[in-house]
Design a protein around this motif. Sequence first.
Motif, PDB file in Angstrom:
ATOM      1  N   PRO A 109       6.087  -2.066   9.409  1.00 16.30           N
ATOM      2  CA  PRO A 109       6.266  -3.034   8.322  1.00 16.30           C
ATOM      3  C   PRO A 109       5.808  -4.452   8.688  1.00 16.30           C
ATOM      4  O   PRO A 109       5.130  -5.119   7.909  1.00 16.30           O
ATOM      5  CB  PRO A 109       7.769  -2.999   8.050  1.00 16.30           C
ATOM      6  CG  PRO A 109       8.223  -1.671   8.552  1.00 16.30           C
ATOM      7  CD  PRO A 109       7.310  -1.292   9.672  1.00 16.30           C
TER       8      PRO A 109
ATOM      9  N   GLU B  93       4.169   3.104  -5.781  1.00 14.86           N
ATOM     10  CA  GLU B  93       5.063   2.133  -5.136  1.00 14.86           C
ATOM     11  C   GLU B  93       5.775   2.763  -3.939  1.00 14.86           C
ATOM     12  O   GLU B  93       6.152   2.080  -2.999  1.00 14.86           O
ATOM     13  CB  GLU B  93       6.094   1.599  -6.137  1.00 14.86           C
ATOM     14  CG  GLU B  93       5.485   0.932  -7.355  1.00 14.86           C
ATOM     15  CD  GLU B  93       4.467  -0.129  -6.980  1.00 14.86           C
ATOM     16  OE1 GLU B  93       4.844  -1.083  -6.288  1.00 14.86           O
ATOM     17  OE2 GLU B  93       3.288  -0.002  -7.368  1.00 14.86           O
TER      18      GLU B  93
ATOM     19  N   ASN C 230      14.024   3.550  -4.458  1.00 15.58           N
ATOM     20  CA  ASN C 230      14.136   2.367  -3.599  1.00 15.58           C
ATOM     21  C   ASN C 230      15.510   1.687  -3.673  1.00 15.58           C
ATOM     22  O   ASN C 230      15.931   1.221  -4.734  1.00 15.58           O
ATOM     23  CB  ASN C 230      13.024   1.386  -4.027  1.00 15.58           C
ATOM     24  CG  ASN C 230      12.932   0.199  -3.108  1.00 15.58           C
ATOM     25  OD1 ASN C 230      13.880  -0.545  -2.944  1.00 15.58           O
ATOM     26  ND2 ASN C 230      11.770   0.027  -2.511  1.00 15.58           N
TER      27      ASN C 230
ATOM     28  N   GLU D 171      -1.669  -5.864  -1.600  1.00 15.16           N
ATOM     29  CA  GLU D 171      -0.215  -5.830  -1.527  1.00 15.16           C
ATOM     30  C   GLU D 171       0.244  -4.701  -0.622  1.00 15.16           C
ATOM     31  O   GLU D 171      -0.571  -3.963  -0.078  1.00 15.16           O
ATOM     32  CB  GLU D 171       0.384  -5.659  -2.928  1.00 15.16           C
ATOM     33  CG  GLU D 171       0.934  -6.961  -3.508  1.00 15.16           C
ATOM     34  CD  GLU D 171       2.017  -7.614  -2.635  1.00 15.16           C
ATOM     35  OE1 GLU D 171       2.667  -6.913  -1.821  1.00 15.16           O
ATOM     36  OE2 GLU D 171       2.205  -8.836  -2.754  1.00 15.16           O
ATOM     37  N   ARG D 172       1.552  -4.595  -0.524  1.00 22.79           N
ATOM     38  CA  ARG D 172       2.140  -3.523   0.287  1.00 22.79           C
ATOM     39  C   ARG D 172       2.976  -2.608  -0.590  1.00 22.79           C
ATOM     40  O   ARG D 172       3.382  -2.986  -1.682  1.00 22.79           O
ATOM     41  CB  ARG D 172       3.036  -4.122   1.367  1.00 22.79           C
ATOM     42  CG  ARG D 172       2.275  -4.897   2.396  1.00 22.79           C
ATOM     43  CD  ARG D 172       3.194  -5.446   3.463  1.00 22.79           C
ATOM     44  NE  ARG D 172       4.014  -6.541   2.982  1.00 22.79           N
ATOM     45  CZ  ARG D 172       5.176  -6.901   3.515  1.00 22.79           C
ATOM     46  NH1 ARG D 172       5.683  -6.202   4.525  1.00 22.79           N
ATOM     47  NH2 ARG D 172       5.853  -7.916   3.042  1.00 22.79           N
ATOM     48  N   ALA D 173       3.228  -1.400  -0.105  1.00 24.72           N
ATOM     49  CA  ALA D 173       4.079  -0.439  -0.819  1.00 24.72           C
ATOM     50  C   ALA D 173       4.870   0.343   0.227  1.00 24.72           C
ATOM     51  O   ALA D 173       4.692   0.139   1.427  1.00 24.72           O
ATOM     52  CB  ALA D 173       3.212   0.503  -1.656  1.00 24.72           C
TER      53      ALA D 173
ATOM     54  N   ALA E  50       2.751  -6.551   6.989  1.00 32.45           N
ATOM     55  CA  ALA E  50       2.942  -7.879   6.384  1.00 32.45           C
ATOM     56  C   ALA E  50       1.902  -8.846   6.926  1.00 32.45           C
ATOM     57  O   ALA E  50       1.287  -9.621   6.181  1.00 32.45           O
ATOM     58  CB  ALA E  50       4.349  -8.393   6.674  1.00 32.45           C
TER      59      ALA E  50
ATOM     60  N   SER F  98       7.697 -12.488  -7.479  1.00 34.75           N
ATOM     61  CA  SER F  98       7.431 -11.840  -6.191  1.00 34.75           C
ATOM     62  C   SER F  98       5.982 -11.935  -5.735  1.00 34.75           C
ATOM     63  O   SER F  98       5.700 -12.525  -4.699  1.00 34.75           O
ATOM     64  CB  SER F  98       7.871 -10.369  -6.230  1.00 34.75           C
ATOM     65  OG  SER F  98       7.144  -9.650  -7.202  1.00 34.75           O
ATOM     66  N   TYR F  99       5.038 -11.377  -6.482  1.00 33.66           N
ATOM     67  CA  TYR F  99       3.649 -11.348  -5.993  1.00 33.66           C
ATOM     68  C   TYR F  99       3.157 -12.758  -5.651  1.00 33.66           C
ATOM     69  O   TYR F  99       2.435 -12.959  -4.682  1.00 33.66           O
ATOM     70  CB  TYR F  99       2.712 -10.747  -7.053  1.00 33.66           C
ATOM     71  CG  TYR F  99       2.947  -9.279  -7.325  1.00 33.66           C
ATOM     72  CD1 TYR F  99       2.597  -8.319  -6.375  1.00 33.66           C
ATOM     73  CD2 TYR F  99       3.500  -8.848  -8.521  1.00 33.66           C
ATOM     74  CE1 TYR F  99       2.797  -6.972  -6.615  1.00 33.66           C
ATOM     75  CE2 TYR F  99       3.706  -7.505  -8.777  1.00 33.66           C
ATOM     76  CZ  TYR F  99       3.352  -6.567  -7.821  1.00 33.66           C
ATOM     77  OH  TYR F  99       3.551  -5.234  -8.051  1.00 33.66           O
TER      78      TYR F  99
ATOM     79  N   ARG G  18       9.681   0.537   3.212  1.00 34.44           N
ATOM     80  CA  ARG G  18       9.854  -0.674   4.031  1.00 34.44           C
ATOM     81  C   ARG G  18       8.637  -1.582   3.920  1.00 34.44           C
ATOM     82  O   ARG G  18       8.347  -2.355   4.830  1.00 34.44           O
ATOM     83  CB  ARG G  18      10.090  -0.288   5.493  1.00 34.44           C
ATOM     84  CG  ARG G  18      11.402   0.437   5.701  1.00 34.44           C
ATOM     85  CD  ARG G  18      11.647   0.878   7.128  1.00 34.44           C
ATOM     86  NE  ARG G  18      12.838   1.704   7.171  1.00 34.44           N
ATOM     87  CZ  ARG G  18      12.887   2.985   6.824  1.00 34.44           C
ATOM     88  NH1 ARG G  18      11.779   3.614   6.426  1.00 34.44           N
ATOM     89  NH2 ARG G  18      14.013   3.665   6.866  1.00 34.44           N
ATOM     90  N   ASP G  19       7.902  -1.418   2.834  1.00 36.46           N
ATOM     91  CA  ASP G  19       6.658  -2.194   2.646  1.00 36.46           C
ATOM     92  C   ASP G  19       5.726  -2.013   3.834  1.00 36.46           C
ATOM     93  O   ASP G  19       5.083  -2.957   4.296  1.00 36.46           O
ATOM     94  CB  ASP G  19       6.974  -3.692   2.454  1.00 36.46           C
ATOM     95  CG  ASP G  19       7.367  -3.985   1.015  1.00 36.46           C
ATOM     96  OD1 ASP G  19       7.063  -3.157   0.142  1.00 36.46           O
ATOM     97  OD2 ASP G  19       7.978  -5.042   0.783  1.00 36.46           O
ATOM     98  N   GLU G  20       5.661  -0.780   4.322  1.00 40.14           N
ATOM     99  CA  GLU G  20       4.890  -0.527   5.539  1.00 40.14           C
ATOM    100  C   GLU G  20       3.470  -0.023   5.256  1.00 40.14           C
ATOM    101  O   GLU G  20       2.729   0.282   6.182  1.00 40.14           O
ATOM    102  CB  GLU G  20       5.658   0.493   6.422  1.00 40.14           C
ATOM    103  CG  GLU G  20       5.642   1.934   5.920  1.00 40.14           C
ATOM    104  CD  GLU G  20       6.643   2.214   4.790  1.00 40.14           C
ATOM    105  OE1 GLU G  20       7.021   1.277   4.068  1.00 40.14           O
ATOM    106  OE2 GLU G  20       6.996   3.387   4.613  1.00 40.14           O
TER     107      GLU G  20
END
Length: 426
Positions: free
Chosen positions: A363, A213, A155, A381-383, A367, A19-20, A386-388
């Motif tokens: 979100p 997270e 999640n 990174e995002r957390a 991104a 992923s990362y 919704r990775d917002e």
Amino acid sequence: MAELADKGIFERRESAVRSYCRNLDAVLATGRGTVVWDVEGNEYLDFLAGAGALNYGHNDPDMQRSLIDYISGNGIAHGLDLHTDAKRAFLERFEEIVLAPRGMDYRVQFSGPTGANAMEAALKLARKATGRSNIVAFTRAFHGLSAGALALTGNSQLRGGPVNGLGNVSRLPYDGYLGGVVDSAELLAKMLADPSSGLDAPAAIVLETVQGEGGLNTASPRFLRRVAELAADHGALLIVDDIQAGCGRTGSFFSFEPAGIAPDIVALSKSLSGYGLPMSVLLIRPELDVWEPGEHTGTFRGNAHAFVTATATLEKFWTSDALMNDVARRSGLLTDRLTEIARRIPGAVLKGRGMMLGLETQPALAARIVQECIRGNLIIERAGPRDEVVKLLAPLTTLDEQLERGMEILSNSVDRALTSPFPISA
Ligand code: PLP
């Protein structure tokens, strides 16, 4: 022979689950402090820091020296749970530097090497010690991805798929989840007290004081104290998962110190070894250490190299207030700069505590901001659900000028993301 930056083997052979590396299109080679270099010599600021496993940056010279000396002296590398010199040194220094000054009396259980291993052990022990099976966990919690830890994790993407046995967990709203309308601690109090609420008496209440997270949601000291009081009143253990928020990340060794609570069990991992080496422990109130010998084992509970660097970390960073004073100042610097940046993003909210900070936005915009930062050689990174949330986890040892440079890159990235004419992929 592959070109230096050739990534073909990763695409050909590494599982799609990676992923990362999908955000950072580089092959990393070396690192020192907050800076990492790729195989072509490009330099990046690392504000991801192993998702909290590198609180002291890459390759701290004192930890590195102690590890090299240990290895060249043929020190035991793997020792199951046999007594080793390296483990003794760690336990003695942990007792002396961390536990004693805080008036804490905990037994130390070395679980398997990951955070999830520690959480599995915590759940099993809590269930054994109380004879109950239900566990209270909170919305947006993240405790790992093995079955027991995943049952606690909120999640839905991570919980999804054909996974069995995510039961025996009751989900309650975390502090602030329902805005100012409902006091989450009082909802828990009411449900615990009501024999018809449907909430089975819990073996434990598990929480993070800052949800890493889950989007950098912070629990207030009042909430933490009330939950600790409720756990005690209702015969449940209080388990604090300090895997990400601990080891100084929020401004004190344990993230719960400012609240003045005394958890029954604490899980530590990530930055405990100080060097990025896998290591996890549970701290257990002595009366609750009801394990039979060998009842919860594992091959990799004695990572002696991690003990060596963990001991060096304690001696270097935790025998004075210097690091925590730096963290307080650096947190202030980041907060000022992020507040100013947040003003330029409609609806953005600054979240987190200490050096565990982030900006919540849309979100798709989050991104784009992260993509732009990485283009500017700032790894972040995002957390959040919704990775917002654009999340900043710079090493605690990051120099002020590096923090300023990182904030400059973030600021420019926000401007570019806000004015970008291209469609944004979340
Ligand atoms: N608990 C918390 C709070 C975490 O942040 C994490 C990992 O991010 C874990 C548990 C799981 O740790 P690991 O990934 O080492 O299993």
